[in-house]
Design a protein around this motif. Structure first.
Motif, PDB file in Angstrom:
ATOM      1  N   GLY A 212      45.958  53.031  47.163  1.00  0.00           N
ATOM      2  CA  GLY A 212      45.420  51.700  46.912  1.00  0.00           C
ATOM      3  C   GLY A 212      43.900  51.648  46.936  1.00  0.00           C
ATOM      4  N   ILE A 213      43.284  52.419  47.830  1.00  0.00           N
ATOM      5  CA  ILE A 213      41.816  52.419  47.929  1.00  0.00           C
ATOM      6  C   ILE A 213      41.188  52.862  46.613  1.00  0.00           C
ATOM      7  N   PHE A 214      41.799  53.836  45.963  1.00  0.00           N
ATOM      8  CA  PHE A 214      41.210  54.399  44.753  1.00  0.00           C
ATOM      9  C   PHE A 214      41.710  53.730  43.465  1.00  0.00           C
ATOM     10  N   LEU A 215      42.889  53.141  43.496  1.00  0.00           N
ATOM     11  CA  LEU A 215      43.503  52.717  42.238  1.00  0.00           C
ATOM     12  C   LEU A 215      43.722  51.212  42.103  1.00  0.00           C
ATOM     13  N   LEU A 216      43.670  50.467  43.212  1.00  0.00           N
ATOM     14  CA  LEU A 216      43.976  49.041  43.137  1.00  0.00           C
ATOM     15  C   LEU A 216      42.723  48.234  42.834  1.00  0.00           C
ATOM     16  N   ASP A 217      42.661  47.648  41.649  1.00  0.00           N
ATOM     17  CA  ASP A 217      41.535  46.805  41.256  1.00  0.00           C
ATOM     18  C   ASP A 217      41.823  45.354  41.640  1.00  0.00           C
ATOM     19  N   GLU A 218      40.745  44.590  41.795  1.00  0.00           N
ATOM     20  CA  GLU A 218      40.894  43.170  42.102  1.00  0.00           C
ATOM     21  C   GLU A 218      41.523  42.448  40.900  1.00  0.00           C
ATOM     22  N   THR A 219      42.411  41.470  41.190  1.00  0.00           N
ATOM     23  CA  THR A 219      43.124  40.763  40.131  1.00  0.00           C
ATOM     24  C   THR A 219      42.904  39.255  40.143  1.00  0.00           C
ATOM     25  N   TYR A 220      42.372  38.707  41.218  1.00  0.00           N
ATOM     26  CA  TYR A 220      42.306  37.252  41.360  1.00  0.00           C
ATOM     27  C   TYR A 220      41.141  36.695  40.548  1.00  0.00           C
ATOM     28  N   ALA A 221      41.450  35.888  39.545  1.00  0.00           N
ATOM     29  CA  ALA A 221      40.451  35.409  38.591  1.00  0.00           C
ATOM     30  C   ALA A 221      39.272  34.684  39.247  1.00  0.00           C
ATOM     31  N   PRO A 222      39.478  33.742  40.186  1.00  0.00           N
ATOM     32  CA  PRO A 222      38.316  33.069  40.787  1.00  0.00           C
ATOM     33  C   PRO A 222      37.351  34.031  41.473  1.00  0.00           C
ATOM     34  N   VAL A 223      37.875  35.068  42.134  1.00  0.00           N
ATOM     35  CA  VAL A 223      37.002  36.045  42.791  1.00  0.00           C
ATOM     36  C   VAL A 223      36.264  36.880  41.744  1.00  0.00           C
ATOM     37  N   LEU A 224      36.950  37.296  40.697  1.00  0.00           N
ATOM     38  CA  LEU A 224      36.303  38.091  39.646  1.00  0.00           C
ATOM     39  C   LEU A 224      35.209  37.290  38.955  1.00  0.00           C
ATOM     40  N   LEU A 225      35.473  36.021  38.675  1.00  0.00           N
ATOM     41  CA  LEU A 225      34.459  35.194  38.014  1.00  0.00           C
ATOM     42  C   LEU A 225      33.299  34.884  38.945  1.00  0.00           C
ATOM     43  N   GLU A 226      33.566  34.764  40.237  1.00  0.00           N
ATOM     44  CA  GLU A 226      32.475  34.549  41.193  1.00  0.00           C
ATOM     45  C   GLU A 226      31.569  35.769  41.254  1.00  0.00           C
ATOM     46  N   ARG A 227      32.161  36.960  41.202  1.00  0.00           N
ATOM     47  CA  ARG A 227      31.357  38.183  41.148  1.00  0.00           C
ATOM     48  C   ARG A 227      30.531  38.226  39.863  1.00  0.00           C
ATOM     49  N   LYS A 228      31.142  37.787  38.783  1.00  0.00           N
ATOM     50  CA  LYS A 228      30.436  37.748  37.504  1.00  0.00           C
ATOM     51  C   LYS A 228      29.269  36.761  37.559  1.00  0.00           C
ATOM     52  N   ALA A 229      29.513  35.597  38.177  1.00  0.00           N
ATOM     53  CA  ALA A 229      28.445  34.610  38.320  1.00  0.00           C
ATOM     54  C   ALA A 229      27.309  35.159  39.168  1.00  0.00           C
TER      55      ALA A 229
END
Length: 489
Positions: A212-229
């Motif tokens: 999981g440490i190496f292969l599991l990417d984040e999936t939750y859209a609000p968190v991904l968009l907050e990182r993008k912001a």
């Protein structure tokens, strides 16, 4: 100027920008990931979800050995060595599921699994029953989190029309874990020290954690968009020399974005769901019964096949296999029919999907579960050939899986972006039943026998389960309309 590599933003009002995906086909949106990446993430989420139910029931065949070493005389305390782990399931997801809606799914899956691994390892070093009870409970707190968070991962990456097959794999894991666990635990208990049950499951969990440490990417859209912001904001500050301070928000940003507000609102959301949402209460009640029956079977199988049929611990443990076969069969049936049924009903409804389109898949489960319960109980009571109660276990296993999958699919479709909190609320009732049913099972079977005891369970399964799909098919939209959070489609 905004760096297109960092992401796009559309001006909403003066000095305010909304950060969103770069169009409907943005590959950074988990719903647009490749088929193989989606399945890789689904597989990892399922692996995390498999671990704790596997460990929770793995100690069941060794309960008598543990009781002997720690001088446990009470039958209830002996069962508690298994079921106290499940009691913690009722509380862990209520905390960790809403945190996954703040910090993201991947971080919470990994951190809660570490909590589970640490205390599960400690169980193998327990020196008395009090230490074991405390360590088992703490391990269950961490281990129960993926049961809610994993459902959020499935909701994040799969569209409703293709979600059924992914849910079949994901939900097979937590119900198959308690079947595979006792099977392995029976042979460990027969051939080695019971402590290796905990050490062995910790080794398996560590392997999943490493993957999981190496292969599991984040999936939750609000968190991904907050990182993008945050990237857009940083790039703007680097390039803009005017001193302007525009505000970059995501489509999910709340009016009050302080951490205090977010924690207060989101951490209580599962409790709000549990208290105010009829969908959670009603489906949680039925799911609680099916989960309770599963754990009752898990603790009753050794007594049936050892006491009634005279098998050794290891051979009696093999009779967990029919329950697993039934669950696997139920998952395979729904993986091929649920999405097809949903798509057909959606097409007939003019292209509008509704959570109620999951309910036809629930109907077979409401029939198979009570049928399997009845067959298992009366064939064991009559001491027929051992294959007969096994047939009942196959049928009951299929019913348990189908009921679990269909009801949780309905909850996920109903609450969408809040699905992790919704599953945590549903899971509270489910876990309390999984804890309580095995505690009264010995007394019930001693008083009524396997036949009459399972007839009581049969009656409850029919009374609760059979009307459920029909009532929600007719009144589901009305019930969802009462909710602040549920889909109104």
């Amino acid at each position: 100027m905004i760096d297109p590599e960092a992401g796009s933003a559309n001006e909403n009002e003066t000095n305010h920008f909304i950060v969103d995906w770069d169009g409907p086909d943005d590959l950074n949106n988990p719903k647009n990931w490749s088929f193989y990446k989606k399945w890789a993430v689904t597989g990892l989420a399922s692996a995390y979800t498999f671990l704790s139910p596997f460990a929770s029931a793995m100690s069941a065949p060794a309960a008598s050995d543990i009781a002997e070493e720690f001088h446990i005389r009470s039958p209830v305390e002996s069962v508690l060595t298994v079921s106290i782990f499940v009691l913690a399931y009722a509380f862990g997801p209520l905390l960790f599921a809403p945190l996954s809606e703040i910090y993201g799914r991947a971080r919470l899956l990994q951190s809660t699994n570490l909590l589970f691994l640490a205390f599960n390892l400690g169980c193998g070093f327990a020196q008395n029953k009090s230490q074991l009870f405390v360590l088992r409970f703490m391990a269950g707190l961490g281990g129960g989190a993926p049961l809610a968070i994993g459902g959020g991962v499935i909701s994040d990456v799969w569209n409703p029309e293709e979600r059924g097959r992914a849910l079949s794999l994901y939900l097979l894991a937590p119900v198959l874990g308690p079947v595979v666990g006792p099977l392995a635990g029976a042979w460990i208990a027969q051939g080695s020290d019971w402590r290796w049950i905990f050490w062995g499951s910790t080794i398996i969990g560590a392997a999943v954690q490493a993957a999981g440490i190496f292969l599991l990417d984040e999936t939750y859209a609000p968190v991904l968009l907050e990182r993008k912001a945050a990237r857009v904001r940083k790039e703007h500050q680097r390039m803009d020399k005017t001193g302007a301070t525009p505000v970059f928000k995501t489509t999910y940003s709340e009016s009050n974005n302080s951490w205090k507000h977010l924690l207060q609102v989101r951490l209580i959301r599962p409790f709000v769901f549990f208290i105010t949402e009829p969908v959670i209460q009603l489906f949680g009640l039925y799911l609680a019964f099916t989960y309770g029956v599963m754990y009752l079977f898990l603790t009753a199988i050794p007594s049936i096949f050892q006491d009634v049929y005279g098998f050794s611990v290891g051979i009696a443990g093999l009779h967990y296999i029919p329950l697993g076969i039934g669950m696997y069969g139920g998952a395979m049936i729904l993986s091929r029919t649920m999405d097809r049924t949903y798509a057909t009903l959606k097409e007939k409804a003019g292209g509008v999907g509704k959570p109620e389109f999951r309910l036809p898949s629930l109907v077979p489960g409401t029939i198979l579960l009570p049928t399997g319960i009845l067959i298992t109980g009366w064939t064991a009571q009559a001491r027929t050939h051992w294959i007969c109660p096994d047939i009942g276990l196959v049928i009951a296993g299929a019913g348990i899986l189908i009921c679990s999958l269909a009801t949780q699919s309905y909850v996920i479709d109903t609450y969408a972006i809040h699905s992790a909190s919704a599953l945590a609320a549903v899971g509270t009732l489910r876990s309390l039943a999984g804890f309580g049913f095995p505690l009264f099972a010995p007394a019930m079977y001693k008083s009524l026998g396997y036949g009459k005891g399972n007839t009581v369970l049969f009656s409850v399964a029919v009374a609760i389960g059979c009307p459920a799909p029909w009532l929600f098919w007719r009144y589901g939209k009305t019930v969802r309309g009462w909710s602040k959070y549920a889909s109104k489609v």
